[in-house]
Write a protein that holds these residues in place. Sequence first.
Motif, PDB file in Angstrom:
ATOM      1  N   ALA A 248       0.697  -1.256   0.243  1.00 39.68           N
ATOM      2  CA  ALA A 248       0.115  -0.110   0.147  1.00 39.68           C
ATOM      3  C   ALA A 248       0.869   1.394   0.068  1.00 39.68           C
ATOM      4  CB  ALA A 248      -0.886  -0.025   1.277  1.00 39.68           C
ATOM      5  N   GLY A 249       0.520   2.132  -1.066  1.00 42.26           N
ATOM      6  CA  GLY A 249       1.318   3.224  -0.836  1.00 42.26           C
ATOM      7  C   GLY A 249       2.567   3.377  -1.481  1.00 42.26           C
ATOM      8  N   VAL A 250       3.486   2.085  -1.775  1.00 44.73           N
ATOM      9  CA  VAL A 250       4.713   2.017  -1.956  1.00 44.73           C
ATOM     10  C   VAL A 250       4.956   1.605  -3.387  1.00 44.73           C
ATOM     11  CG1 VAL A 250       6.992   0.938  -1.525  1.00 44.73           C
ATOM     12  CG2 VAL A 250       5.336   1.718   0.430  1.00 44.73           C
ATOM     13  N   MET A 251       4.489   0.341  -3.685  1.00 47.21           N
ATOM     14  CA  MET A 251       4.439  -0.247  -5.188  1.00 47.21           C
ATOM     15  C   MET A 251       3.597  -1.653  -5.186  1.00 47.21           C
ATOM     16  SD  MET A 251       8.083  -1.610  -7.184  1.00 47.21           S
ATOM     17  CE  MET A 251       8.774  -0.018  -7.137  1.00 47.21           C
ATOM     18  N   GLY A 252       3.270  -1.694  -6.663  1.00 46.33           N
ATOM     19  CA  GLY A 252       2.100  -2.786  -6.808  1.00 46.33           C
ATOM     20  C   GLY A 252       3.079  -3.865  -6.793  1.00 46.33           C
ATOM     21  N   GLY A 253       2.487  -5.058  -6.987  1.00 41.02           N
ATOM     22  CA  GLY A 253       2.993  -6.425  -7.216  1.00 41.02           C
ATOM     23  C   GLY A 253       3.086  -6.800  -8.651  1.00 41.02           C
ATOM     24  N   GLU A 254       3.734  -7.564  -8.922  1.00 41.12           N
ATOM     25  CA  GLU A 254       4.050  -8.353 -10.159  1.00 41.12           C
ATOM     26  C   GLU A 254       3.068  -9.045 -10.534  1.00 41.12           C
ATOM     27  OE1 GLU A 254       8.561  -9.585 -12.149  1.00 41.12           O
ATOM     28  OE2 GLU A 254       7.444 -11.143 -10.568  1.00 41.12           O
TER      29      GLU A 254
END
Length: 820
Positions: free
Chosen positions: A325-331
């Motif tokens: 959350a709020g940092v980076m999405g997942g592959e």
Amino acid sequence: MKVSLSWLREYIPVDLDPQEISDRLTMAGLEVDGVESLYDYLDNVIVAQVVQARQHPDADKLTCCAVDIGQGELSPVVCGAPNVREGMYVACALPGAVLPGDFKIKKSKLRGEPSHGMLCSAAELMLADDASGIMDLDGEFVPGTPLESALALDDAVFEIDLTPNRPDCLSLIGVAREIGAFTNPQNEVSLPDVAFPDSQMDARDIHDFVSVEIEDPQLCPRYTAGLLFDVTVGPSPLWLKKRLEAVGLSPVNNVVDITNFVMMETGQPLHAFDYDDIAKSQIIVRTAGKPGDAPLEFTTLDSKRHKLDPEMLMICDGERPVGIAGVMGGENSEITDTTTRVLVESAYFNPVSIRRTAKRTGIASDASHRFERGVDPEGTLFALKRAVSLMAQLCSATIASGIIDAHPVKAEPVVIDLNPNALNVRLGTSFSSDEMSGILSSVGFGVEKKAGTQDDGLLQVHVPSFRVDVSRPEDLSEEVARLWGYNKIETSYPLVKAQGRPLSGRLVLRNKIRQAMTGFGFCEAINYNFIRKDACERMGIEAPDKRTRMVEILNPISDQMSVLRTSIIPGLLESMARNTAQQVDSLQLFEVGKVFYDNAPGEQPEEVEVVGGLITGNRWDQTWYSKKEPVDFFDLKGVVQGLLDAFQTSGVLYERTDARACPYFEPGYGAKLTKDGLVLGTLGKIASDVGAAFGLKQDAYLFDLDMARFEKAVPQAVQAVGLPKFPSISRDMTFIVSKHVEVGAMMGVIEAFARKQALIEDFFLFDVFEGQNIGGDKKSLSFRMVYRSASKTLTEKNIKKIHDQLSRKLIDDFDAGLPG
């Protein structure tokens, strides 16, 4: 933060020169580090006219052109465009030009024909998407005119160094709002239209396809989502690519580029999921686990694996995490070329939680940079609508009916009572209430006169939701000051006469020590407070010595700096080793600093200030009139005595030190300084094995003094006396004593005796002799006594009794003999 001027003009009319904009932004608190032209790559691209065009003799699809580049002679250029013709005005890249893609133009031959440049298409110059032929410029131009000037390509990019308290300006709209405040007349920001196009609305409702659950509303007070069908993923149009590249972002595809575009536009980070990868059609906002759970691993969009602490906030589907959350999405849910259904996220997360997660994972993304500073809690829905609307237009998609807006914790509006008189007193200004209202209103604050109060001038200020940094009247004072202009506020001085506070005694002492030591020819060393853990072991110090109580650093820079120092000696010895390694053989160093002793767990370490000094090498260099002489113990003793004399400190004794207290000194070459039974410090020659442990290859002599004890020994006041009116008389006394008798001990007895005798003015040792004539275990010490009276001229009769009493006392106390 990079900001494009042409992009800013989409929200607010700006006619100011880029440099003037830069200056005004800086004075308003948004410091501009630099301004650069967006079209610098067009430096060697000019407008040229095709004068002649003929078929290439060896190639059907090439044309040999003679073009006028404004230099008097026609320049040959071979062109492969089908639309080239005589008389047309074209964009010509001259030799030396570097076009996008690092394509360098130089003189060459194509199929035997010379070509001194390149006729460019709009796509090659990144001015449009058209790559079907070279640019055909409409109108009349002067050959040789720079293309940037001819087409009025004047876009500039500002590099703004924002302070952490201004997250509202991490967006184009935020910066445009600031610029609007200092334009004349003031201009309001025109927000983009976020209405969904009716022709691209889908009858299917988003709530039938996805649900959102927030398990921890304190970490995620708001989560909004939109859904699009029939999405076509592909390259972004040129205008979108240029917008992103202008602010330092690399285009990916139209879906991802739109989320980045809206983030830069509004300051609200977004994320796009491949809806078909969302398990069970659920979005669950929760922490990664419970306290005590084993860390999980998660692979982000950059294909890196990260360990997740249980308290980290995650975006999950019905089965697994799909984003930090709020940092980076997942592959596992990223947008790919085969994606057809896109779920768009726009949320508000707790800034502290995001900062903690970003630090622990080591991920520094544009999203976390904004979330951890605080985004507009009321701006999530606007940004979502803007992104969904653009995706419908640029991705040929349809929009699901409705929007999910999970909002369990509402943001409380901030209302501040502002006293104009208090603000004027604080700033030294004389603004009226209306002037203050106008200044604050120019950047979005709502201002009205507060009703129902005795003070009619009191203002009630409604803080806009995007200004998360404003919460009190002092913040409003800062807003008024920066928008009015700090440089316009006149400097004023207090009417009361300022009185300086006297410096502390320790600070005065410290400065005087520095002056004295530099006067002796020493250089000050400033070493780290951190040293190696084996420093005591290398010095031969063992428990229970206080210096073995070291404070360990939890996260040391290196193993060379793993503990706080308990002695100033290791730092000086290592400084000597570094210097001698660089062939600096003669060295005089001193250092004033603190040492630290560990206390009970949970308590602050004991801090003790000390001063230390080191000498090594030669007294002076070899010259035609002198030879090298190595320094010895007495050179160091002379420095220490000089330091004591500089502070009028008398009565200090030099006594042999205990080998257990100073195991790093060569036996027989260590002494301690005492005054009235208080040990001030030590001095001596560094033992050869200790020197070897520190990498030393020559003798070193070193002293260290406890600053607090030294301060006690320094007299608080010194009384001056007049010049003597009567002459002095000197008498010598010589004693033969055991070699083990310390001169300092005898000097102490003499000093104690002299205090009781007003006629003794001074005394000192002037000769030492050792030899077989007096016995191998004996030494001869000669002292000179100086007598003087303040009221008369002394005779032998006046001093004989005193001299004899002192002589007998020394003979009795030290089993001394007189020379034969």
